[in-house]
Design an enzyme around this catalytic site. Structure first.
Site, PDB file in Angstrom:
ATOM      1  N   GLU A   1       0.885  -1.155   0.000  1.00  0.00           N
ATOM      2  CA  GLU A   1       0.000   0.000   0.000  1.00  0.00           C
ATOM      3  C   GLU A   1       0.920   1.200   0.000  1.00  0.00           C
ATOM      4  OE1 GLU A   1      -1.542   3.061   1.719  1.00  0.00           O
ATOM      5  OE2 GLU A   1      -2.056   1.736   3.385  1.00  0.00           O
TER       6      GLU A   1
ATOM      7  N   CYS B   1      -1.457   8.853   3.398  1.00  0.00           N
ATOM      8  CA  CYS B   1      -1.333   8.285   2.049  1.00  0.00           C
ATOM      9  C   CYS B   1      -2.612   8.479   1.258  1.00  0.00           C
ATOM     10  CB  CYS B   1      -0.938   6.820   2.119  1.00  0.00           C
ATOM     11  SG  CYS B   1      -1.949   5.869   3.246  1.00  0.00           S
TER      12      CYS B   1
END
Lengths: 525, 525
Positions: free
Chosen positions: B261, B300
């Site tokens: 990720e 993120c």
């Protein structure tokens, strides 16, 4: 057979058949040693092929619903079915008997039909799958989330193994096509002419949207530079090639999806209850001999390690040796032949090398890797090999758990108790398929649950299921095919799972009206 | 705070706290610049940790049912909840305001509770999940196949990012624990002391089986050499580190599962209907400012590209600039402070470099990357940065689609029509999260379906759902978190999907009695 003359095999790119330049790799007839074709992608514009998939194939497929794509797939399967005799004929040149060719050709066509049916029954007549019902994310009911599956704007590069040129292609093409993802097939060189002919049959039928299917005969060097996060790379073959592809920046940096299915040291286990005289004893021997000889043992799912109770090791050895004695090796179609040739002389040399390594850990107890009586062909020109059974009494030797002879070769190993059995099985470090032959439910349950996590598929065989059993080595469209660790860590087939794997899952959040609206005509599958 | 003195931060290995040797990397307080701790794994026996996970943690966890593991997870979450004030306090040293710390600490605890609940409601009180009902594989009903999910005999190595030391750890630990897979956590160095304290709280509670959880503060060099096909590597962080880990033979050769990720250039889109005066216009501005300032933009999922109709570009710019003007940057807890510090001076330098690159493509229209008024701290010693809004009128410039400033930084870009909008969004090459703010159902549907395949999550915001909306940047336990391409190609959370991803799927074939028997106490989830 003008299509498979010794000219360079044509690739199918951008809707046209075009031959690479240069001498290419020569492919010889597995039976006669005569040249069949040459394979080269030199000079081909693979960038244009990628572009064609992205600009023509993808949009054309995404215009269609799942049901419309299923109909196109079904039409392709029908076209292949109507001309399968041509594929049998070509398969024979690769060493395949009619039985072998049916596993490949009929198996592949059956898989395509199965996916057409799965899509019609399990997917909406639309372009979006709503995977679940909305999950409330607040008490007031004004905000929720659900998962949609949609088609990425990418392509599928499918790199196949030599042993199943038709099935291996169709089992990857079918789910990609249903998912709306255009495919570029890269067949393995030794049987590329069989795969290319199957593509030609489909192309001539004119049933797929333009750009949905292309084929590159020869290397695909440079093509991976053009792939990224919207693309899917499916690979079947050796662990070494899998590792090389998986190390490419297309995967490691740009996150292209990568699925590998590699050969493994599959086991078959005889239960302690299945002593000589019990039906399961015979079923075990029969299945082992079948797996050793179908496709001359060139199957990634074939049994490489036959594990039997130490007490019946001699009995099993004798029974398998007797059955192998009745195998008739020779030219496909020649009178009485029950096992064909390996795909080529190079493959035979590889298998002989592997047998020598395995023999160092034990001994050969049936067959002779250096000599075989051949019916209807010359044993030096053709890639013929005797089935070979080894016996390795010392299960702590690494070879039977690490060395794969990709031919008609298995090793017989004893086990003393259940704990040792699971330990020995686990030393394969991950397999595609395992089987247990036993009528003892408690033993079967213990083995299946203990070995499942190291296997993609585990088959239980007993007297009650034998008549309908699909067999240790056969991948089934409805069940996953793949395995952990040595087997590549991937997953193919499994019914609609393989279609879903080509789609992209997205969580969508919003009000209830929004979530109903974006799911549109989608229904749960 | 003696546990986070300037000695080397202890790792938790084999049930003991042990410090690495050597000077290690110094970690400083994000607010004051004072040394907090040093991080080094030099001299630690990581092989023994792997062994402990395999020989102690795995067997202990596999002894428990899904429900028993869920109970252990719940107890761990309760222990953390009881001591979360300690975690807030440590988080403040890393620059986090109370609001930021709650996202991390309470968010993480909430995720653990959610998984405990999901497991109790959706998994059997056993050790095997029967994923489906048997599929008949013959007409006689004597042979069928079904899929089981079982626990592999491996471990999970979880490599986390600095921005969410608690949530990032718990959202990976929770599904692994429920699946019965022991975990080794490797926190990011700048906030390793926060993660280590959370592990200490759980360890002191004594609620997890021995070996279920270990923590390595510092590098894990060499550890990957010990991982293979039974293991799972979960990574959150930079694309460069993801690529390095994914290129390791543990993944490429031995097929360890790998989930990445990575940060992405997430977009938020204002609909053409949402002109000034409409509630959606204000919601868009408010959400953008929130995403820019929570965790000082170190998320993120934060909005990096704010896409608005060209006609309202000036209006949006003015509204966002005005809202940013009200942001008070300073020491967490100091009076009036609404945005804390970046994690460290190095991080601030990186963000400034990225802002300079972005500014070359357009211009800064709010904030000053080189100067900020700081409340309650020193702007040179602490890693403070003004929120920065850029405007890039030329959307064909590559920078806004490629350069991520991992801080309180977003770029405002115009779009002219729907086609251009989808093209521009796609230039992000794959994102974790996108959002669209609009009350026009037709526009929303067009955008969601057009952009879904490039996103792991798409949030729709309008006046009706705003009050309950969980927000653009927040990952939700029930929904998948991850994204294609640049975002790493992985998938976390998604409810039980993340548990299933830690289990191994196996197709089991046999007679109906066998298939019922191996599924045992398992029930469909």
């Amino acid at each position: 057979m003008e299509r498979v003359a010794t000219s360079v095999l044509e690739s199918y790119l951008g809707g046209r058949w075009v031959a690479g330049t240069g001498p290419g790799a020569e492919v010889r007839d597995a039976v006669t040693g005569e040249p069949v074709t040459r394979v080269s992608s030199a000079g081909l514009d693979l960038g244009a092929a990628v572009d064609h998939a992205r600009r023509v194939g993808g949009p054309a497929l995404r215009e269609l619903t799942f049901h419309q794509r299923a109909a196109a797939l079904k039409a392709a399967a029908q076209a292949l079915d109507a001309r399968k005799a041509e594929l049998y004929e070509l398969s024979a040149r690769a060493g395949a008997t009619r039985r072998d060719a049916q596993v490949d050709v009929d198996g592949g066509i059956g898989t395509a039909f199965a996916y057409a049916s799965l899509a019609r029954r399990g997917l909406p007549d639309g372009t979006v799958v709503a995977e679940d019902e909305p999950v409330p994310l607040g008490r007031g009911g004004t905000f929720a989330g659900r998962h949609l599956l949609t088609t990425p704007r990418g392509l599928a590069l499918q790199v196949n193994a030599f042993n199943f040129p038709v099935w291996g292609m169709l089992e990857k093409l079918a789910p990609a096509l249903v998912a709306g993802v255009p495919t570029i097939v890269k067949p393995a060189t030794p049987t590329a002419y069989v795969a290319a002919h199957a593509v030609r049959v489909v192309a001539e039928a004119g049933v797929l949207p333009p750009g949905a299917l292309q084929l590159v005969a020869g290397g695909v060097g440079g093509l991976l530079d053009l792939l990224g996060g919207r693309d899917h790379i499916g690979f079947t073959g050796s662990a070494a090639t899998a590792a090389r592809l998986r190390s490419d920046p297309a995967v490691t940096v740009r996150s292209a999806r990568f699925n590998a299915e590699a050969d493994s040291l599959n086991c078959s286990v005889l239960g302690p209850d299945a002593v000589p005289g019990e039906p399961e004893f015979d079923l075990f021997v029969e299945q082992l001999v079948t797996e050793m000889t179908v496709k001359a043992g060139q199957k990634c799912t074939a049994i490489r390690r036959a594990l039997v109770p130490a007490a019946v090791l001699d009995d099993v050895q004798a029974a398998v040796a007797a059955a192998l004695d009745r195998v008739v090796v020779g030219a496909p179609g020649a009178d009485g032949v029950t096992m064909g040739a390996l795909v080529g002389l190079e493959q035979r040399a590889d298998v002989r090398t592997a047998v020598a390594r395995l023999a160092a850990a034990g001994r050969i107890v049936a067959g002779n890797p250096d000599k075989v009586d051949v019916t209807g062909a010359d044993d030096e020109r053709g890639a013929f090999l005797s089935p070979v059974l080894l016996r390795v009494d010392d299960v702590d030797r690494p070879e039977p758990h690490e060395v794969e002879a990709f031919g008609p070769v298995s090793s017989l190993l004893p086990y003393r108790d259940r704990a040792e059995l699971l330990d020995v099985v686990a030393r394969g470090d991950g397999s595609l398929a395992g089987s247990v032959v036993s009528a003892d439910p408690e033993f079967v349950r213990h083995f299946v649950l203990g070995a499942a996590a190291d296997h993609g598929r585990v088959l239980v065989l007993d007297r009650d299921s034998a008549a309908e059993s699909t067999g240790h080595g056969n991948a089934v469209a409805h069940l996953v095919h793949g395995g952990p660790g040595r087997a590549g860590g991937g997953e193919e087939l499994g019914g609609l799972r393989a279609v879903h794997a080509h789609l992209r899952r997205t969580a969508v959040q919003g009000g209830p009206g929004v979530l109903a609206d974006v799911a549109g005509q989608a229904t749960l599958d």
